[in-house]
Design a protein around this motif. Sequence first.
Motif, PDB file in Angstrom:
ATOM      1  N   LYS A  98     -17.600-102.750   0.756  1.00  0.00           N
ATOM      2  CA  LYS A  98     -17.546-101.327   0.419  1.00  0.00           C
ATOM      3  C   LYS A  98     -17.851-100.456   1.636  1.00  0.00           C
ATOM      4  O   LYS A  98     -18.517-100.887   2.574  1.00  0.00           O
ATOM      5  CB  LYS A  98     -18.551-101.020  -0.694  1.00  0.00           C
ATOM      6  CG  LYS A  98     -18.242-101.711  -2.016  1.00  0.00           C
ATOM      7  CD  LYS A  98     -19.247-101.323  -3.086  1.00  0.00           C
ATOM      8  CE  LYS A  98     -18.890-101.973  -4.420  1.00  0.00           C
ATOM      9  NZ  LYS A  98     -19.839-101.593  -5.495  1.00  0.00           N
ATOM     10  N   VAL A  99     -17.344 -99.233   1.592  1.00  0.00           N
ATOM     11  CA  VAL A  99     -17.618 -98.236   2.635  1.00  0.00           C
ATOM     12  C   VAL A  99     -18.200 -97.025   1.916  1.00  0.00           C
ATOM     13  O   VAL A  99     -17.482 -96.131   1.463  1.00  0.00           O
ATOM     14  CB  VAL A  99     -16.342 -97.860   3.410  1.00  0.00           C
ATOM     15  CG1 VAL A  99     -16.670 -96.878   4.528  1.00  0.00           C
ATOM     16  CG2 VAL A  99     -15.666 -99.113   3.975  1.00  0.00           C
TER      17      VAL A  99
ATOM     18  N   ASP B 161     -17.397 -95.064  -2.904  1.00  0.00           N
ATOM     19  CA  ASP B 161     -16.871 -96.116  -2.043  1.00  0.00           C
ATOM     20  C   ASP B 161     -15.545 -95.603  -1.490  1.00  0.00           C
ATOM     21  O   ASP B 161     -14.535 -95.556  -2.192  1.00  0.00           O
ATOM     22  CB  ASP B 161     -16.673 -97.407  -2.839  1.00  0.00           C
ATOM     23  CG  ASP B 161     -16.032 -98.519  -2.011  1.00  0.00           C
ATOM     24  OD1 ASP B 161     -15.842 -98.335  -0.800  1.00  0.00           O
ATOM     25  OD2 ASP B 161     -15.719 -99.577  -2.598  1.00  0.00           O
TER      26      ASP B 161
ATOM     27  N   TRP C  25     -10.242 -97.056   7.943  1.00  0.00           N
ATOM     28  CA  TRP C  25     -10.765 -97.204   9.316  1.00  0.00           C
ATOM     29  C   TRP C  25     -10.865 -95.842  10.011  1.00  0.00           C
ATOM     30  O   TRP C  25     -11.835 -95.580  10.746  1.00  0.00           O
ATOM     31  CB  TRP C  25      -9.863 -98.131  10.126  1.00  0.00           C
ATOM     32  CG  TRP C  25     -10.035 -99.594   9.862  1.00  0.00           C
ATOM     33  CD1 TRP C  25      -9.089-100.471   9.435  1.00  0.00           C
ATOM     34  CD2 TRP C  25     -11.236-100.370  10.021  1.00  0.00           C
ATOM     35  NE1 TRP C  25      -9.619-101.732   9.310  1.00  0.00           N
ATOM     36  CE2 TRP C  25     -10.930-101.701   9.666  1.00  0.00           C
ATOM     37  CE3 TRP C  25     -12.536-100.054  10.427  1.00  0.00           C
ATOM     38  CZ2 TRP C  25     -11.876-102.733   9.715  1.00  0.00           C
ATOM     39  CZ3 TRP C  25     -13.489-101.079  10.475  1.00  0.00           C
ATOM     40  CH2 TRP C  25     -13.154-102.395  10.114  1.00  0.00           C
TER      41      TRP C  25
ATOM     42  N   PRO D 115     -18.224-100.834   8.593  1.00  0.00           N
ATOM     43  CA  PRO D 115     -17.562-101.975   7.945  1.00  0.00           C
ATOM     44  C   PRO D 115     -17.142-103.071   8.920  1.00  0.00           C
ATOM     45  O   PRO D 115     -16.903-102.826  10.102  1.00  0.00           O
ATOM     46  CB  PRO D 115     -16.349-101.342   7.262  1.00  0.00           C
ATOM     47  CG  PRO D 115     -16.122-100.063   7.983  1.00  0.00           C
ATOM     48  CD  PRO D 115     -17.470 -99.585   8.422  1.00  0.00           C
ATOM     49  N   GLU D 116     -17.044-104.277   8.362  1.00  0.00           N
ATOM     50  CA  GLU D 116     -16.556-105.427   9.104  1.00  0.00           C
ATOM     51  C   GLU D 116     -15.080-105.659   8.782  1.00  0.00           C
ATOM     52  O   GLU D 116     -14.538-105.087   7.837  1.00  0.00           O
ATOM     53  CB  GLU D 116     -17.369-106.680   8.748  1.00  0.00           C
ATOM     54  CG  GLU D 116     -18.836-106.572   9.106  1.00  0.00           C
ATOM     55  CD  GLU D 116     -19.604-107.823   8.691  1.00  0.00           C
ATOM     56  OE1 GLU D 116     -18.973-108.749   8.125  1.00  0.00           O
ATOM     57  OE2 GLU D 116     -20.817-107.878   8.930  1.00  0.00           O
TER      58      GLU D 116
ATOM     59  N   SER E 146     -23.414 -96.517   4.346  1.00  0.00           N
ATOM     60  CA  SER E 146     -23.456 -97.978   4.444  1.00  0.00           C
ATOM     61  C   SER E 146     -23.247 -98.377   5.900  1.00  0.00           C
ATOM     62  O   SER E 146     -22.823 -97.557   6.721  1.00  0.00           O
ATOM     63  CB  SER E 146     -22.374 -98.591   3.559  1.00  0.00           C
ATOM     64  OG  SER E 146     -21.088 -98.193   3.984  1.00  0.00           O
TER      65      SER E 146
ATOM     66  N   VAL F 277     -10.419-103.999   5.562  1.00  0.00           N
ATOM     67  CA  VAL F 277     -11.846-103.680   5.617  1.00  0.00           C
ATOM     68  C   VAL F 277     -12.587-104.565   4.628  1.00  0.00           C
ATOM     69  O   VAL F 277     -12.210-104.666   3.460  1.00  0.00           O
ATOM     70  CB  VAL F 277     -12.080-102.195   5.282  1.00  0.00           C
ATOM     71  CG1 VAL F 277     -13.560-101.855   5.349  1.00  0.00           C
ATOM     72  CG2 VAL F 277     -11.274-101.310   6.233  1.00  0.00           C
ATOM     73  N   LYS F 278     -13.650-105.177   5.096  1.00  0.00           N
ATOM     74  CA  LYS F 278     -14.436-106.075   4.257  1.00  0.00           C
ATOM     75  C   LYS F 278     -15.546-105.300   3.547  1.00  0.00           C
ATOM     76  O   LYS F 278     -16.298-104.565   4.179  1.00  0.00           O
ATOM     77  CB  LYS F 278     -15.050-107.180   5.111  1.00  0.00           C
ATOM     78  CG  LYS F 278     -15.762-108.267   4.325  1.00  0.00           C
ATOM     79  CD  LYS F 278     -16.247-109.354   5.272  1.00  0.00           C
ATOM     80  CE  LYS F 278     -16.919-110.488   4.528  1.00  0.00           C
ATOM     81  NZ  LYS F 278     -17.357-111.557   5.470  1.00  0.00           N
TER      82      LYS F 278
ATOM     83  N   LYS G 273     -13.450 -96.798   0.531  1.00  0.00           N
ATOM     84  CA  LYS G 273     -12.376 -97.787   0.510  1.00  0.00           C
ATOM     85  C   LYS G 273     -11.662 -97.773  -0.844  1.00  0.00           C
ATOM     86  O   LYS G 273     -10.428 -97.700  -0.905  1.00  0.00           O
ATOM     87  CB  LYS G 273     -12.938 -99.176   0.797  1.00  0.00           C
ATOM     88  CG  LYS G 273     -11.914-100.294   0.727  1.00  0.00           C
ATOM     89  CD  LYS G 273     -12.591-101.641   0.952  1.00  0.00           C
ATOM     90  CE  LYS G 273     -11.651-102.795   0.665  1.00  0.00           C
ATOM     91  NZ  LYS G 273     -12.318-104.104   0.826  1.00  0.00           N
TER      92      LYS G 273
ATOM     93  N   ASP H  60     -12.007-107.867   7.449  1.00  0.00           N
ATOM     94  CA  ASP H  60     -11.749-108.934   6.490  1.00  0.00           C
ATOM     95  C   ASP H  60     -10.605-109.809   7.024  1.00  0.00           C
ATOM     96  O   ASP H  60      -9.438-109.587   6.730  1.00  0.00           O
ATOM     97  CB  ASP H  60     -11.379-108.346   5.121  1.00  0.00           C
ATOM     98  CG  ASP H  60     -11.193-109.407   4.060  1.00  0.00           C
ATOM     99  OD1 ASP H  60     -11.451-110.595   4.357  1.00  0.00           O
ATOM    100  OD2 ASP H  60     -10.780-109.065   2.936  1.00  0.00           O
TER     101      ASP H  60
ATOM    102  N   ALA I  64     -14.024 -94.246   8.697  1.00  0.00           N
ATOM    103  CA  ALA I  64     -15.234 -94.923   9.169  1.00  0.00           C
ATOM    104  C   ALA I  64     -15.542 -94.541  10.615  1.00  0.00           C
ATOM    105  O   ALA I  64     -16.705 -94.262  10.966  1.00  0.00           O
ATOM    106  CB  ALA I  64     -15.070 -96.437   9.032  1.00  0.00           C
TER     107      ALA I  64
END
Length: 488
Positions: free
Chosen positions: A474-475, A168, A296, A460-461, A457, A471-472, A170, A463, A299
């Motif tokens: 896990k990444v 993960d 970010w 990410p969305e 994954s 970041v909402k 993040k 948060d 990602a």
Amino acid sequence: MDLKEIKFMNAGLLFVATLLFVKILSVVLASKGRKRLPPTVKALPLIGGLLRFLKGPIIMIGEEYRKLGSVFTLKVVNKRITFLIGPEVSAHFFKAPEAELSQQEVYQFNVPTFGPGVVFDVDYSVRQEQFRFFTEALRVSKLKSYVDQMIVEAQDYFSKWGESGLVDLKYELEQLIILTASRCLLGREVRDKLFADVSALFHDLDNGMQPISVLFPYLPIPAHRRRDQARKKIAEIFRTIINSRKSEGRYEDDMLQCFIDSKYKDGRGTTDDEITGLLIAALFAGQHTSSITSVWTGAYLLRHREHFSACIEEQKGIMQKCGNGVNHDVLSEMDTLHRCIKEALRLHPPLIMLLRHSHREFTVKNREGVEFDIPRGDILATSPAFANRLPHIFKDPDSYDPSRFATGREEDKAAGAFSYISFGGGRHGCLGEPFAYLQIKAIWSHLLREFDLELVSPFPEIDWNAMVVGVKGKVMVRYTRRRLAVDS
């Protein structure tokens, strides 16, 4: 018509003309004296504005910007929040002296966390001296030593990864960021011996910063009680460390030492409580923002492989020129990586709202040339999260395009100052901006050289529920260890 009648008629016309002139003049003077207040957001009386705000400030800003333009006022209970969106109307927000627009009133909710006698709990003159302590602790000579520590922390952390695996990103970057921040800011004693204890206490301190804390920072809720207990224990730990260094005459190359050695203009040294408060403020200012931006950055690089490849090519070129050794000067040459970080930060600034309190009335003019009088007593707000995506400044503003900052294009400068405000700007621009870029570069330059990475994954969305928007979820990233070859 005889002469007498003509004179009477002329006198009547003159009288009417005089009345008309006086009426027109009074209308003109009245219009000049009348204040042109910003348009007000339509909402239910009393709590309607609060409900609109709690629904999501960025959603509300977007809706009202489209309807009302770049200047508008939201009434929240008994307060007026006036939004200034875009560089055309926000220049005074960033440049005004403290006597006109101040931070202290709107950031009082930080006082229980930072502690008494520092930052927003002191008057402006003392706060400026304390900001000078930060500036001295972040000068280039200090940054160079911090970078060496960042590199060591990154190498040590990633050496514990296997030959391949699934992580993960993040979580991993959050852990690494707090390790490097602990070493550079809080000191060797915390990093080597007390890291687990201090991290747990900072976790309670962090969780004590709830959305309700902004309005009611001393509300007797469990999160606030844990915050206050953690703040007391952290103060005790640093008091012991400070006394130990002083009694032993020991010097360390970290921000803690800078604060121990700092002196006010009158010759007074910093107290233990002030040192602790300044350290907490520094960690809060840097830890979340750096970890969020580093995630970010990763990602987007892993989603846009062309930029990922460009960063790898840059690493190859720098290694051919400088060898494998990385230091402050080498990191400063990584322009491609710098632009990738900057673009991630444009799209996702962790601080979505910046606030001031207005002590004097002033006037702003929007792009259409319309002027608005901003009343004394308003809370003023601007939003990096919204302003950084204005289409008249940034082409295709919702797309990830680091080349928009390349020489010759430089969209962030084309519209003038305060077009890009991820780090704020003007009188209260972020002092830690160079530290943040170096920290993220130190991490990502190592990852780019040592690993093949793949985002497995979904992208990410955001948060939006966090105090510092991140970041909402896990990444998840799959990695394979390799050594970047300079001759490939």
